[in-house]
Design an enzyme around this catalytic site. Structure first.
Site, PDB file in Angstrom:
ATOM      1  N   SER A 124      53.171  37.188  41.468  1.00 16.17           N
ATOM      2  CA  SER A 124      52.178  36.703  42.424  1.00 16.17           C
ATOM      3  C   SER A 124      51.806  37.802  43.411  1.00 16.17           C
ATOM      4  O   SER A 124      52.635  38.667  43.742  1.00 16.17           O
ATOM      5  CB  SER A 124      52.794  35.524  43.181  1.00 16.17           C
ATOM      6  OG  SER A 124      52.045  35.228  44.323  1.00 16.17           O
ATOM      7  N   TYR A 149      60.224  31.377  47.984  1.00 17.25           N
ATOM      8  CA  TYR A 149      59.444  31.405  46.737  1.00 17.25           C
ATOM      9  C   TYR A 149      59.027  32.838  46.402  1.00 17.25           C
ATOM     10  O   TYR A 149      59.253  33.331  45.304  1.00 17.25           O
ATOM     11  CB  TYR A 149      58.194  30.505  46.862  1.00 17.25           C
ATOM     12  CG  TYR A 149      57.148  30.831  45.820  1.00 17.25           C
ATOM     13  CD1 TYR A 149      57.363  30.527  44.484  1.00 17.25           C
ATOM     14  CD2 TYR A 149      55.957  31.485  46.172  1.00 17.25           C
ATOM     15  CE1 TYR A 149      56.419  30.859  43.515  1.00 17.25           C
ATOM     16  CE2 TYR A 149      55.015  31.810  45.222  1.00 17.25           C
ATOM     17  CZ  TYR A 149      55.246  31.494  43.891  1.00 17.25           C
ATOM     18  OH  TYR A 149      54.319  31.832  42.938  1.00 17.25           O
ATOM     19  N   LYS A 153      60.026  35.911  43.287  1.00 21.35           N
ATOM     20  CA  LYS A 153      59.130  36.755  42.469  1.00 21.35           C
ATOM     21  C   LYS A 153      59.520  38.220  42.606  1.00 21.35           C
ATOM     22  O   LYS A 153      59.564  38.964  41.616  1.00 21.35           O
ATOM     23  CB  LYS A 153      57.662  36.555  42.879  1.00 21.35           C
ATOM     24  CG  LYS A 153      57.124  35.164  42.635  1.00 21.35           C
ATOM     25  CD  LYS A 153      57.075  34.820  41.166  1.00 21.35           C
ATOM     26  CE  LYS A 153      56.558  33.424  40.892  1.00 21.35           C
ATOM     27  NZ  LYS A 153      56.765  32.963  39.523  1.00 21.35           N
TER      28      LYS A 153
HETATM   29  P1  NAD Z   1      52.860  24.490  37.675  1.00 22.89           P
HETATM   30  O1  NAD Z   1      53.844  23.858  38.584  1.00 22.89           O
HETATM   31  O2  NAD Z   1      51.596  23.793  37.398  1.00 22.89           O
HETATM   32  O3  NAD Z   1      53.546  24.847  36.283  1.00 22.89           O
HETATM   33  C1  NAD Z   1      54.893  25.199  36.169  1.00 22.89           C
HETATM   34  C2  NAD Z   1      55.466  24.377  35.015  1.00 22.89           C
HETATM   35  O4  NAD Z   1      56.839  24.751  34.842  1.00 22.89           O
HETATM   36  C3  NAD Z   1      55.440  22.871  35.276  1.00 22.89           C
HETATM   37  O5  NAD Z   1      54.850  22.213  34.172  1.00 22.89           O
HETATM   38  C4  NAD Z   1      56.911  22.486  35.438  1.00 22.89           C
HETATM   39  O6  NAD Z   1      57.169  21.193  34.925  1.00 22.89           O
HETATM   40  C5  NAD Z   1      57.608  23.567  34.635  1.00 22.89           C
HETATM   41  N1  NAD Z   1      58.969  23.894  35.054  1.00 22.89           N
HETATM   42  C6  NAD Z   1      59.419  24.235  36.299  1.00 22.89           C
HETATM   43  N2  NAD Z   1      60.718  24.537  36.255  1.00 22.89           N
HETATM   44  C7  NAD Z   1      61.119  24.404  34.962  1.00 22.89           C
HETATM   45  C8  NAD Z   1      62.338  24.592  34.277  1.00 22.89           C
HETATM   46  N3  NAD Z   1      63.456  24.965  34.904  1.00 22.89           N
HETATM   47  N4  NAD Z   1      62.383  24.361  32.944  1.00 22.89           N
HETATM   48  C9  NAD Z   1      61.287  23.941  32.265  1.00 22.89           C
HETATM   49  N5  NAD Z   1      60.092  23.759  32.862  1.00 22.89           N
HETATM   50  C10 NAD Z   1      60.014  23.989  34.187  1.00 22.89           C
HETATM   51  O7  NAD Z   1      52.545  25.962  38.265  1.00 22.89           O
HETATM   52  P2  NAD Z   1      51.373  26.968  37.886  1.00 22.89           P
HETATM   53  O8  NAD Z   1      50.386  26.992  39.004  1.00 22.89           O
HETATM   54  O9  NAD Z   1      50.894  26.726  36.506  1.00 22.89           O
HETATM   55  O10 NAD Z   1      52.187  28.324  37.981  1.00 22.89           O
HETATM   56  C11 NAD Z   1      52.795  28.908  36.827  1.00 22.89           C
HETATM   57  C12 NAD Z   1      53.532  30.158  37.261  1.00 22.89           C
HETATM   58  O11 NAD Z   1      52.625  31.043  37.936  1.00 22.89           O
HETATM   59  C13 NAD Z   1      54.668  29.890  38.244  1.00 22.89           C
HETATM   60  O12 NAD Z   1      55.736  30.755  37.938  1.00 22.89           O
HETATM   61  C14 NAD Z   1      54.066  30.254  39.582  1.00 22.89           C
HETATM   62  O13 NAD Z   1      55.033  30.661  40.502  1.00 22.89           O
HETATM   63  C15 NAD Z   1      53.139  31.402  39.204  1.00 22.89           C
HETATM   64  N6  NAD Z   1      52.033  31.595  40.166  1.00 22.89           N
HETATM   65  C16 NAD Z   1      51.193  30.543  40.454  1.00 22.89           C
HETATM   66  C17 NAD Z   1      50.181  30.737  41.398  1.00 22.89           C
HETATM   67  C18 NAD Z   1      49.259  29.593  41.757  1.00 22.89           C
HETATM   68  O14 NAD Z   1      48.590  29.694  42.802  1.00 22.89           O
HETATM   69  N7  NAD Z   1      49.160  28.532  40.969  1.00 22.89           N
HETATM   70  C19 NAD Z   1      49.990  31.980  42.025  1.00 22.89           C
HETATM   71  C20 NAD Z   1      50.848  33.023  41.677  1.00 22.89           C
HETATM   72  C21 NAD Z   1      51.873  32.812  40.737  1.00 22.89           C
HETATM   73  N1  UFG Z   2      43.478  27.132  54.029  1.00 26.64           N
HETATM   74  C1  UFG Z   2      42.861  26.313  54.960  1.00 26.64           C
HETATM   75  N2  UFG Z   2      43.130  24.989  54.909  1.00 26.64           N
HETATM   76  C2  UFG Z   2      43.957  24.414  53.984  1.00 26.64           C
HETATM   77  C3  UFG Z   2      44.583  25.263  53.029  1.00 26.64           C
HETATM   78  C4  UFG Z   2      44.323  26.616  53.089  1.00 26.64           C
HETATM   79  O1  UFG Z   2      42.120  26.787  55.819  1.00 26.64           O
HETATM   80  O2  UFG Z   2      44.156  23.183  54.021  1.00 26.64           O
HETATM   81  C5  UFG Z   2      43.185  28.579  54.036  1.00 26.64           C
HETATM   82  C6  UFG Z   2      44.399  29.460  54.268  1.00 26.64           C
HETATM   83  O3  UFG Z   2      44.622  29.648  55.643  1.00 26.64           O
HETATM   84  C7  UFG Z   2      43.987  30.743  53.530  1.00 26.64           C
HETATM   85  C8  UFG Z   2      43.118  30.243  52.370  1.00 26.64           C
HETATM   86  O4  UFG Z   2      42.700  28.922  52.759  1.00 26.64           O
HETATM   87  O5  UFG Z   2      43.184  31.536  54.362  1.00 26.64           O
HETATM   88  C9  UFG Z   2      43.872  30.146  51.050  1.00 26.64           C
HETATM   89  O6  UFG Z   2      45.058  29.390  51.228  1.00 26.64           O
HETATM   90  P1  UFG Z   2      45.923  28.836  49.987  1.00 26.64           P
HETATM   91  O7  UFG Z   2      47.041  28.029  50.561  1.00 26.64           O
HETATM   92  O8  UFG Z   2      45.036  28.179  49.003  1.00 26.64           O
HETATM   93  O9  UFG Z   2      46.453  30.174  49.292  1.00 26.64           O
HETATM   94  P2  UFG Z   2      47.358  31.356  49.857  1.00 26.64           P
HETATM   95  O10 UFG Z   2      46.575  32.606  49.696  1.00 26.64           O
HETATM   96  O11 UFG Z   2      47.893  31.045  51.193  1.00 26.64           O
HETATM   97  O12 UFG Z   2      48.605  31.334  48.857  1.00 26.64           O
HETATM   98  C10 UFG Z   2      48.416  31.205  47.435  1.00 26.64           C
HETATM   99  C11 UFG Z   2      49.661  30.531  46.845  1.00 26.64           C
HETATM  100  C12 UFG Z   2      50.842  31.450  46.950  1.00 26.64           C
HETATM  101  C13 UFG Z   2      50.509  32.769  46.329  1.00 26.64           C
HETATM  102  C14 UFG Z   2      49.264  33.365  46.964  1.00 26.64           C
HETATM  103  C15 UFG Z   2      48.860  34.649  46.288  1.00 26.64           C
HETATM  104  O13 UFG Z   2      49.953  29.324  47.526  1.00 26.64           O
HETATM  105  O14 UFG Z   2      51.921  30.913  46.243  1.00 26.64           O
HETATM  106  O15 UFG Z   2      48.193  32.442  46.856  1.00 26.64           O
HETATM  107  O16 UFG Z   2      48.785  34.451  44.918  1.00 26.64           O
HETATM  108  F1  UFG Z   2      51.531  33.618  46.529  1.00 26.64           F
END
Ligand code: NAD
Ligand code: UFG
Length: 342
Positions: A124, A149, A153
């Protein structure tokens, strides 16, 4: 080629499974369904017209991993499984370290035993912390993250580098995602958090569907073009396609490397609200409130390295992202209403 996808029913995982099947990979999914529902599997099959193997189980369960690797000739793994909510990780650090770290360690151990040494890992942009300069490049310093979290990573990236240093027959692509939003064009797959969403787009969507009254904009006094936070939002289907390129890259024995997956463009919170309103023809009531602790002002990716090495760049624009997010929400709400009637 046979790819094991951990967390394959999740938001990014499900879109990636669709792209893998569309590109004729054989897919095996393991997911404990802690954050997603089983109906995602049928939806993926409906979209692609293809079948795949699903194991309902936990990546921390080493005996299950043993079973999966013994009974399938797996070529590579895409590792999505993990917990991902920043705020929850501050309240429940043990749960986060336990799940994210143990699952990765178990997975790598069993992969090594079965000589499957190709992995794509979901990292991330959070590992960059408060960026020193923009756009953020992979060469920029990774900091100690500001929450458990993010720390998982940083640690997993380190673990993967150590594994490679001990045995350079591994091929490892570390993908640092920026802010994924949007949904599959079919409206069947998307992100639909059960609780009150933390992230911007799921919150806007719940205001649009009238499940929540008003969006709070966290601060308008940042040093950005309109004072609100700026992020690099990327369509989840673009992100999924990036994983296909990353799998191709690891299968070509390229060693280890790290790639930003973003668009390279920054949009403010007000940009997102305005475009959502314009393209979906709907009003999003909002109020400006205090900054959210821990938030940074601005963050967007230098995407040139992924373009150069993976031959990947994003295709969808903000119009697609806001339309597809809303389309999924409406279809999902209709489906849930129908389920309640019948
Ligand atoms: P998500 O929660 O939708 O998907 C994760 C999946 O993993 C879920 O279906 C959950 O049931 C499964 N899971 C969790 N722990 C498990 C375990 N121990 N064994 C088996 N299954 C398990 O999340 P996502 O948004 O699809 O994110 C996927 C990956 O990308 C994650 O590692 C997350 O940290 C990373 N990531 C997500 C974002 C974002 O904004 N969505 C940003 C950066 C990184
Ligand atoms: N924001 C609002 N109101 C809300 C939610 C968010 O104003 O209700 C603003 C935040 O202040 C920020 C922007 O919208 O300026 C984006 O916020 P998000 O919470 O959607 O995303 P972040 O960038 O804070 O964080 C996300 C994921 C993290 C990840 C990061 C970079 O939550 O896990 O992106 O990938 F690490």
């Amino acid at each position: 080629m046979k790819i094991l996808v951990t967390g394959g029913t999740g938001y990014i995982g499900s879109h990636t499974v669709v792209e893998l099947l569309n590109n004729n990979y054989e897919v095996i999914v393991i997911d404990n369904l802690s954050n997603f529902k089983i109906d995602v599997i049928d939806k993926i099959k409906k979209i692609t017209g293809k079948d795949f193997l699903f194991y309902r189980g936990d990546v921390r369960d080493e005996s299950l991993l043993e079973k999966i690797f013994s009974s399938n000739n797996i070529d590579a793994v895409i590792h999505f499984a993990g917990y991902k909510a920043v705020g929850e990780s501050v309240k429940k650090p043990i749960m986060y370290y336990q799940n994210n770290l143990i699952s990765t360690l178990n997975l790598c151990k069993v992969m090594s035993k079965h000589a499957v040494k190709n992995i794509v890992f979901s990292s991330s942009a959070t590992v960059y912390g408060n960026p020193q300069k923009l756009p953020i490049s992979e060469k920029d310093k990774v900091i100690s993250a500001t929450n458990p979290y993010g720390e998982t990573k940083v640690m997993i990236e380190r673990i993967l580098k150590d594994i490679y240093n001990s045995d350079n027959t591994w091929n490892i692509a570390i993908l640092r995602y920026f802010n994924p939003i949007g949904a599959h064009k079919s409206g069947l797959l998307g992100e639909n958090p059960n609780d009150i969403p933390n992230n911007l787009m799921p919150y806007i969507v719940k205001v649009a569907t009238q499940e929540l009254k008003k969006l709070s904009v966290f601060g308008n006094d940042y040093n950005t073009k309109d004072g609100t936070g700026v992020r690099d939002y990327i369509h989840v289907v673009d992100l999924a396609k990036g994983h296909i390129k990353a799998i191709e890259w690891v299968l070509k024995n390229n060693g280890i490397d790290t790639f930003n997956l973003g668009t390279g463009r920054g949009y403010s919170v007000l940009d997102i609200i305005n475009n959502f309103e314009k393209y979906n023809n709907i009003k999003i009531p909002y109020q400006i409130v205090d900054r959210r602790p821990g938030d940074i002002a601005e963050c967007y990716a230098d995407v040139s390295y992924a373009k150069e090495k993976l031959n990947w760049s994003s295709e969808y624009d903000l119009e697609d992202m806001v339309k597809d997010s809303f389309n999924f929400a409406i279809k999902n709400k209709q489906l849930n209403l129908l389920k309640n009637i019948f």
